[in-house]
Design a protein around this motif. Sequence first.
Motif, PDB file in Angstrom:
ATOM      1  N   THR A   1       0.900  -1.407  -0.104  1.00  0.00           N
ATOM      2  CA  THR A   1       0.176  -0.055  -0.030  1.00  0.00           C
ATOM      3  C   THR A   1       0.768   1.278   0.054  1.00  0.00           C
ATOM      4  N   CYS A   2       0.835   2.030  -0.941  1.00  0.00           N
ATOM      5  CA  CYS A   2       1.395   3.311  -0.972  1.00  0.00           C
ATOM      6  C   CYS A   2       0.839   4.628  -0.195  1.00  0.00           C
ATOM      7  N   MET A   3       1.249   5.130   0.534  1.00  0.00           N
ATOM      8  CA  MET A   3       0.465   6.019   1.398  1.00  0.00           C
ATOM      9  C   MET A   3       1.238   7.317   1.382  1.00  0.00           C
ATOM     10  N   GLY A   4       0.594   8.350   1.202  1.00  0.00           N
ATOM     11  CA  GLY A   4       1.187   9.631   1.325  1.00  0.00           C
ATOM     12  C   GLY A   4       0.223  10.603   1.892  1.00  0.00           C
ATOM     13  N   GLU A   5       0.904  11.658   2.601  1.00  0.00           N
ATOM     14  CA  GLU A   5       0.190  12.961   3.177  1.00  0.00           C
ATOM     15  C   GLU A   5       0.593  14.255   2.511  1.00  0.00           C
ATOM     16  N   SER A   6      -0.424  15.045   2.125  1.00  0.00           N
ATOM     17  CA  SER A   6      -0.197  16.433   1.610  1.00  0.00           C
ATOM     18  C   SER A   6       0.584  16.179   0.280  1.00  0.00           C
ATOM     19  N   ALA A   7       1.613  16.740   0.105  1.00  0.00           N
ATOM     20  CA  ALA A   7       2.500  16.465  -1.407  1.00  0.00           C
ATOM     21  C   ALA A   7       2.658  15.034  -1.589  1.00  0.00           C
ATOM     22  N   GLY A   8       2.990  14.399  -0.444  1.00  0.00           N
ATOM     23  CA  GLY A   8       3.234  13.277  -0.600  1.00  0.00           C
ATOM     24  C   GLY A   8       1.752  12.286  -1.060  1.00  0.00           C
ATOM     25  N   ALA A   9       0.668  12.682  -0.501  1.00  0.00           N
ATOM     26  CA  ALA A   9      -0.430  12.084  -1.284  1.00  0.00           C
ATOM     27  C   ALA A   9      -0.855  12.526  -2.654  1.00  0.00           C
ATOM     28  N   VAL A  10      -0.274  13.730  -3.022  1.00  0.00           N
ATOM     29  CA  VAL A  10      -0.237  13.926  -4.454  1.00  0.00           C
ATOM     30  C   VAL A  10       0.645  12.873  -5.373  1.00  0.00           C
ATOM     31  N   SER A  11       1.713  12.738  -4.523  1.00  0.00           N
ATOM     32  CA  SER A  11       2.925  11.772  -5.266  1.00  0.00           C
ATOM     33  C   SER A  11       2.245  10.345  -5.324  1.00  0.00           C
ATOM     34  N   THR A  12       1.524   9.911  -4.451  1.00  0.00           N
ATOM     35  CA  THR A  12       1.095   8.672  -4.414  1.00  0.00           C
ATOM     36  C   THR A  12      -0.136   8.475  -5.788  1.00  0.00           C
ATOM     37  N   MET A  13      -0.838   9.529  -6.223  1.00  0.00           N
ATOM     38  CA  MET A  13      -1.565   9.221  -7.050  1.00  0.00           C
ATOM     39  C   MET A  13      -0.928   9.741  -8.405  1.00  0.00           C
ATOM     40  N   HIS A  14       0.091  10.389  -8.466  1.00  0.00           N
ATOM     41  CA  HIS A  14       1.004  10.580  -9.589  1.00  0.00           C
ATOM     42  C   HIS A  14       1.520   9.218  -9.959  1.00  0.00           C
ATOM     43  N   GLN A  15       2.134   8.319  -9.123  1.00  0.00           N
ATOM     44  CA  GLN A  15       2.676   7.429  -8.925  1.00  0.00           C
ATOM     45  C   GLN A  15       2.036   6.037  -9.784  1.00  0.00           C
ATOM     46  N   ILE A  16       0.546   6.086  -9.550  1.00  0.00           N
ATOM     47  CA  ILE A  16      -0.269   5.371 -10.520  1.00  0.00           C
ATOM     48  C   ILE A  16      -0.153   5.358 -11.874  1.00  0.00           C
ATOM     49  N   GLN A  17       0.266   6.720 -12.487  1.00  0.00           N
ATOM     50  CA  GLN A  17       0.123   6.918 -14.015  1.00  0.00           C
ATOM     51  C   GLN A  17       1.641   7.076 -14.394  1.00  0.00           C
ATOM     52  N   LEU A  18       2.476   7.400 -13.593  1.00  0.00           N
ATOM     53  CA  LEU A  18       4.061   7.526 -14.134  1.00  0.00           C
ATOM     54  C   LEU A  18       4.663   6.820 -14.806  1.00  0.00           C
ATOM     55  N   GLY A  19       5.124   7.135 -15.864  1.00  0.00           N
ATOM     56  CA  GLY A  19       5.578   6.197 -17.001  1.00  0.00           C
ATOM     57  C   GLY A  19       4.625   5.114 -17.619  1.00  0.00           C
ATOM     58  N   THR A  20       5.231   3.915 -17.696  1.00  0.00           N
ATOM     59  CA  THR A  20       4.449   2.998 -18.178  1.00  0.00           C
ATOM     60  C   THR A  20       4.363   1.695 -17.508  1.00  0.00           C
ATOM     61  N   GLY A  21       3.643   0.701 -17.804  1.00  0.00           N
ATOM     62  CA  GLY A  21       3.675  -0.272 -16.909  1.00  0.00           C
ATOM     63  C   GLY A  21       2.622  -0.414 -15.755  1.00  0.00           C
ATOM     64  N   THR A  22       2.786  -1.506 -14.936  1.00  0.00           N
ATOM     65  CA  THR A  22       1.834  -1.401 -13.807  1.00  0.00           C
ATOM     66  C   THR A  22       2.621  -1.078 -12.395  1.00  0.00           C
ATOM     67  N   PRO A  23       1.821   0.024 -11.774  1.00  0.00           N
ATOM     68  CA  PRO A  23       2.361   0.440 -10.506  1.00  0.00           C
ATOM     69  C   PRO A  23       2.686  -0.820  -9.633  1.00  0.00           C
ATOM     70  N   SER A  24       3.588  -0.247  -8.642  1.00  0.00           N
ATOM     71  CA  SER A  24       4.380  -1.374  -7.852  1.00  0.00           C
ATOM     72  C   SER A  24       3.739  -1.461  -6.444  1.00  0.00           C
ATOM     73  N   PHE A  25       2.243  -1.337  -6.601  1.00  0.00           N
ATOM     74  CA  PHE A  25       1.522  -1.216  -5.240  1.00  0.00           C
ATOM     75  C   PHE A  25       0.104  -1.598  -5.818  1.00  0.00           C
ATOM     76  N   SER A  26      -0.801  -2.189  -5.003  1.00  0.00           N
ATOM     77  CA  SER A  26      -2.068  -2.416  -5.141  1.00  0.00           C
ATOM     78  C   SER A  26      -3.038  -1.655  -4.647  1.00  0.00           C
ATOM     79  N   GLN A  27      -2.600  -0.842  -3.707  1.00  0.00           N
ATOM     80  CA  GLN A  27      -3.501  -0.025  -2.756  1.00  0.00           C
ATOM     81  C   GLN A  27      -3.030   1.194  -2.565  1.00  0.00           C
ATOM     82  N   PHE A  28      -3.715   2.452  -2.363  1.00  0.00           N
ATOM     83  CA  PHE A  28      -3.107   3.576  -1.921  1.00  0.00           C
ATOM     84  C   PHE A  28      -3.894   4.464  -0.747  1.00  0.00           C
TER      85      PHE A  28
END
Length: 477
Positions: free
Chosen positions: A157-184
């Motif tokens: 589970t990828c967890m973030g707060e404030s800018a870290g929370a923004v980052s978790t949602m960017h990580q879902i779509q960052l680059g190509t391929g499947t994210p390295s986590f199944s929840q956030f």
Amino acid sequence: MCLRTATLTKTLRLSAISPPNGCEYEFGLIQKSLPATEFPESDTECLNLNITAPADVLHGPSALPVFVFIHGGGYSFGSNAWPQYDHARIVTLSQEIGIPVIGVGINYRLGPFGFLTSKGLQDHGYSANNGLKDQQVALIWIKKHIALFGGDPNRITCMGESAGAVSTMHQIQLGTGTPSFSQFVSLSGSPLMMRPLPSFVANDIYQTVTGILGLQHLSAAERVAALSAMPATELLMKLPPGLPFLPVLDERTIKKETNFAELASDTKTELPENINMLIGSCDMDASIFGIMFASKQTGCLKRFVALLNEFALQHTSEILRAYHITPEMNDSEAWPLILHFANDISFHAPASAYASAWKSTAYQYRFKEPNPWDGPWKGYATHVLDIAYLFLNYTEDMSKSQAKLAVEFATDVIHFINGKAPFQKVKQGSKFAKEYISEDGKTLSRDKQGNDTVWPELFSRAGYDAMSGVWAKFLSS
């Protein structure tokens, strides 16, 4: 990298280069400090992991679910070494309630080192959004190697707060391929709250930086060479605070900006099909705006009304009434009411929009617990207060009912990390499913301006993206 059990308390972790006294600044946001030592920094050895596991994890019967925490700090400061982010207590609690987890805190490059970019830099091989790429590399490493530490690579589970929370949602779509986590887990942050910068703005910031550093007379290649050769601490010292080093729209990492209209559409093509979400906000997350942009208070009422007229003229009077703002007010009276508008459009509305649009299972909460500690925001559910409760590092400074709420909040998140329902999931047409407030908090709360019965319908008529535009232009004006 540092491996620690839930009983180990002393580690040495190098932090990313950032402005001095960042930890003290965040203590100021929380309005309560914790014992802290110096935080050594490095521009080459800062990308480390802090892994916290139950003491007997390697002797357990099965691999444990893992959460990876991405700290906030506006992409300018923060560290996995800060005591408010210590995972020992939440990991210990997970073991005590019989559903143990492993916690991982990561670092990533901040400020100009993580987010300064321009066409000139990219033409010379320096890509954009290096801070986000650092996070991505950490997540990939964790998925590949966490089994060696007793973790389950298929339950991250990828967890973030404030800018870290923004980052978790960017990580879902960052680059190509499947994210390295199944929840956030998104704690008080989303790309609708902190939108990526257009490339032309990033180019303007680069020109500002090179001008401040006296490099404007050099060729593009010479500028890049000079920046690369400049010691990191010297570069940071020469730059004034407040420059917006933020994620940038580019052709490789963040390819497009999300808006409210897209989330409300029938297609929602950019949303993943198989990643579960826990998302929420605090009732006065906008306290961070009140602190960071305190200078905006001067003339705030006049500017706010002018921007409402510009973006939603026919709804101006209705919006002002909804937030109890009158023309007779002075700026100091209007400012906290404007911040309530900012909180609704920047934090509450995005959380609800994502929760309603999400294709997989979604859980939404509202953190209504008022800040119990002395300071200008005592009595309000302030930004970063959710972290103080979630990681249980402030319980000695809480009343019994407040500490009980902290354990309840942490327990719900632990259940989510374990793939269990923390509470009722979001259903079509519903709002957030759970509110967090203690018995003492109900008495302490100074927040009487809640507009949950007003803003959804009001913003829908005026236009969510128009209302977001009002606040964005208010901050930039």
